[in-house]
Design a protein around this motif. Structure first.
Motif, PDB file in Angstrom:
ATOM      1  N   PRO A 278       4.962  12.919 -10.977  1.00 14.01           N
ATOM      2  CA  PRO A 278       4.630  11.561 -11.123  1.00 14.01           C
ATOM      3  C   PRO A 278       4.922  10.771  -9.834  1.00 14.01           C
ATOM      4  O   PRO A 278       4.217   9.780  -9.383  1.00 14.01           O
ATOM      5  CB  PRO A 278       5.715  11.018 -12.186  1.00 14.01           C
ATOM      6  N   SER A 279       5.902  11.171  -9.149  1.00 14.72           N
ATOM      7  CA  SER A 279       6.139  10.472  -7.804  1.00 14.72           C
ATOM      8  C   SER A 279       5.276  10.910  -6.713  1.00 14.72           C
ATOM      9  O   SER A 279       5.083  10.120  -5.934  1.00 14.72           O
ATOM     10  CB  SER A 279       7.588  11.097  -7.315  1.00 14.72           C
ATOM     11  N   LEU A 280       4.571  12.167  -6.887  1.00 15.37           N
ATOM     12  CA  LEU A 280       3.489  12.274  -5.822  1.00 15.37           C
ATOM     13  C   LEU A 280       2.409  11.409  -6.130  1.00 15.37           C
ATOM     14  O   LEU A 280       1.815  10.636  -5.225  1.00 15.37           O
ATOM     15  CB  LEU A 280       3.064  13.778  -6.022  1.00 15.37           C
ATOM     16  N   ILE A 281       1.934  11.154  -7.458  1.00 17.58           N
ATOM     17  CA  ILE A 281       0.834  10.156  -7.676  1.00 17.58           C
ATOM     18  C   ILE A 281       1.355   8.932  -7.360  1.00 17.58           C
ATOM     19  O   ILE A 281       0.654   7.877  -6.751  1.00 17.58           O
ATOM     20  CB  ILE A 281       0.665  10.164  -9.361  1.00 17.58           C
ATOM     21  N   ARG A 282       2.691   8.547  -7.501  1.00 19.06           N
ATOM     22  CA  ARG A 282       3.178   7.053  -7.228  1.00 19.06           C
ATOM     23  C   ARG A 282       2.989   6.756  -5.684  1.00 19.06           C
ATOM     24  O   ARG A 282       2.700   5.525  -5.368  1.00 19.06           O
ATOM     25  CB  ARG A 282       4.421   6.870  -7.938  1.00 19.06           C
ATOM     26  N   PHE A 283       3.844   7.583  -4.973  1.00 22.03           N
ATOM     27  CA  PHE A 283       4.001   7.135  -3.570  1.00 22.03           C
ATOM     28  C   PHE A 283       2.856   7.900  -2.549  1.00 22.03           C
ATOM     29  O   PHE A 283       2.933   7.522  -1.385  1.00 22.03           O
ATOM     30  CB  PHE A 283       5.624   7.773  -3.113  1.00 22.03           C
ATOM     31  N   LYS A 284       2.251   8.837  -3.007  1.00 18.16           N
ATOM     32  CA  LYS A 284       1.319   9.639  -2.230  1.00 18.16           C
ATOM     33  C   LYS A 284       1.808  10.079  -0.870  1.00 18.16           C
ATOM     34  O   LYS A 284       1.269   9.546   0.012  1.00 18.16           O
ATOM     35  CB  LYS A 284       0.186   8.466  -2.095  1.00 18.16           C
ATOM     36  N   PRO A 285       2.854  10.872  -0.822  1.00 22.75           N
ATOM     37  CA  PRO A 285       3.266  11.134   0.361  1.00 22.75           C
ATOM     38  C   PRO A 285       2.519  12.296   1.166  1.00 22.75           C
ATOM     39  O   PRO A 285       1.672  12.920   0.526  1.00 22.75           O
ATOM     40  CB  PRO A 285       4.707  11.892   0.111  1.00 22.75           C
TER      41      PRO A 285
END
Length: 464
Positions: free
Chosen positions: A42-49
């Protein structure tokens, strides 16, 4: 500048963030870290690092006894998901180099694996920063994959150089391209069978000879004084330069009417009158509208409305500052009925922080968590005390005790911590009772008591 997302506890993330900021101009560590393993995707989707930096043993897992299996599956899922195809994964671990897990994740295209150097057990962060600042390279994990250069590599290189040298000699003696093409396979015939096959497959001689031969052939034409070609080109260039003069002769000028004064007066006067009429109409319309709206426009500055605690009016008058008005309202300890204010401010803005607050005051705790986990708003990335309390409480109400405790930790709010602990106890008690009922080992009387106890615990949880 590449964005780095740290997947580790906040304590370690804070230390690494400082090191990255002090020693790198190419990498920017995101302010939000990921302490829970299940929150990585979910954090990859949210923050797009651009880079996901995982500290293997500084995450909280759902199954601590199956860390390798969970992490390997997560990495595989990320690498096979098209939306994460450009995310570079770096792994920090203290596993030995011969551990099969490292070989597995390296095969999943994790080309940045960092382990402690020497007996000190520390990782050289300057080396980490240097490696992550460069493009990903499979050579970084050679020791895990036991990678070796292809056997044919040296023989192919040698064959290429031999063929290239032989071709250059042929080029100097043979200016005719067609003749050279019929002879360019002879050097390959002299090689051993295996080498010959590699040369034919990898470096066709005809292609290597083609370009230099064309250049050589062109040179010979110039040296031999092929004047016909040059003359034709010069004729074309001269003809091209003369074309504008020929066109000028053919251009005919428009016939000027004798009665010039009559023509201009018949055309420009009606147009001028129409333009003046339109300007007058617009002027009158604007003046009328301004007169009608005069007295209805609020000219009170935003800062004055906030100082007067007119938060709803400030949000409605200045919609672009609705979140700022909401923040000021939340920070105002004299406001007791904050839910009423948020409900009214929500009519002026649909920004994530306002939707977050509105969902909380309406008791929709699942929506609170969903908005938080999927929002890029700075006000939710950097929670103030009020919203941090709301989020911790919402995690508790959605039975996510671990996240609730983690979010609540910086607040040092004893009352909130007690609520979370009590809720956790009721939740565990109900889980045990439900398991006993499901096993079928209870008598009818005991089963009835257990069901009553579960209902009692649920009511207590609702009141917290």
């Amino acid at each position: 500048m590449k964005k780095v997302l740290l997947a580790m506890d906040e304590g370690m993330a804070g230390q690494l963030r400082t090191i990255f900021e002090d020693n790198s101009q190419a990498l920017k560590v995101l302010p939000q870290s990921v302490p829970f393993f299940r929150s990585i995707k979910p954090s990859l989707i949210r923050f797009k690092p651009d880079i996901l930096f995982i500290a293997m043993y500084r995450l909280k897992y759902d199954h601590p006894d199956k860390i390798k299996d969970e992490l390997a599956k997560c990495i595989y899922d990320i690498k096979t998901d098209q939306q994460f195809s450009n995310v570079r994964i770096a792994l920090q671990t203290n596993l030995p180099a011969d551990d099969p897990f490292l070989k597995k994740v390296a095969s999943y295209q994790v080309y940045d694996i960092f382990t402690p150097a020497g007996n000190g057990g520390n990782i050289d962060m300057l080396a980490v920063i240097s490696q992550l600042s460069k493009p990903a390279n499979m050579k970084n994990v050679e020791r895990y994959l036991s990678i070796e250069a292809p056997v044919e590599y040296h023989s192919v290189t040698k064959a290429k150089s031999h063929t290239a040298k032989h071709d250059k000699e042929k080029v100097a003696d043979k200016p005719d391209v067609k003749e050279e093409k019929t002879k360019d396979t002879k050097p390959a015939d002299k090689l051993k069978p295996k080498t010959k096959q590699i040369v034919q497959k990898s470096t066709p001689p005809a292609k290597e000879i083609k370009t230099p031969m064309i250049e050589e052939n062109a040179k010979n034409h110039d040296d031999n004084g092929a004047g016909d070609i040059k003359k034709k080109k010069l004729k074309k260039i001269k003809a091209h330069k003369r074309k504008p003069k020929e066109h000028k002769v053919k251009i005919s000028r428009p016939h000027k009417p004798k009665n010039k004064g009559n023509l201009s007066s018949s055309h420009w006067k009606p147009k001028l009158l129409i333009a003046l009429l339109i300007v007058c109409i617009l002027f009158v319309g604007v003046f009328a509208i301004s007169r009608m709206s005069k007295g209805t426009v609020n000219t009170t500055p935003y800062s004055s409305l906030i100082s007067q605690k007119k938060y709803v009016e400030a949000a409605s008058t200045y919609p672009s500052k609705a979140v700022s008005a909401e923040n000021a309202m939340l920070a105002d300890s004299s406001i007791k009925n904050k839910s009423d204010y948020t409900d009214s401010i929500a009519d002026s803005s649909s920004a994530d922080p306002i939707r977050f607050d509105d969902a909380y005051f309406n008791g929709d705790f699942d929506k609170v968590v969903d908005i938080y986990e999927n929002s890029n708003s700075e006000d939710l990335l950097h929670l103030n005390r009020a919203r941090r309390t709301m989020l911790a409480y919402s995690y508790m109400k959605t039975n996510d005790i671990e996240d609730a405790k983690e979010i609540a930790k910086p607040l040092n709010n004893q009352q909130l911590n007690q609520k979370i602990d009590a809720y956790s106890q009721f939740l565990k008690s109900n889980s045990v009772l439900k398991r006993k009922i499901k096993n079928g080992n209870l008598s009818d009387a005991d089963k009835h008591k257990a069901e009553i106890e579960i209902k009692k615990n649920k009511r207590a949880m609702e009141e917290l």
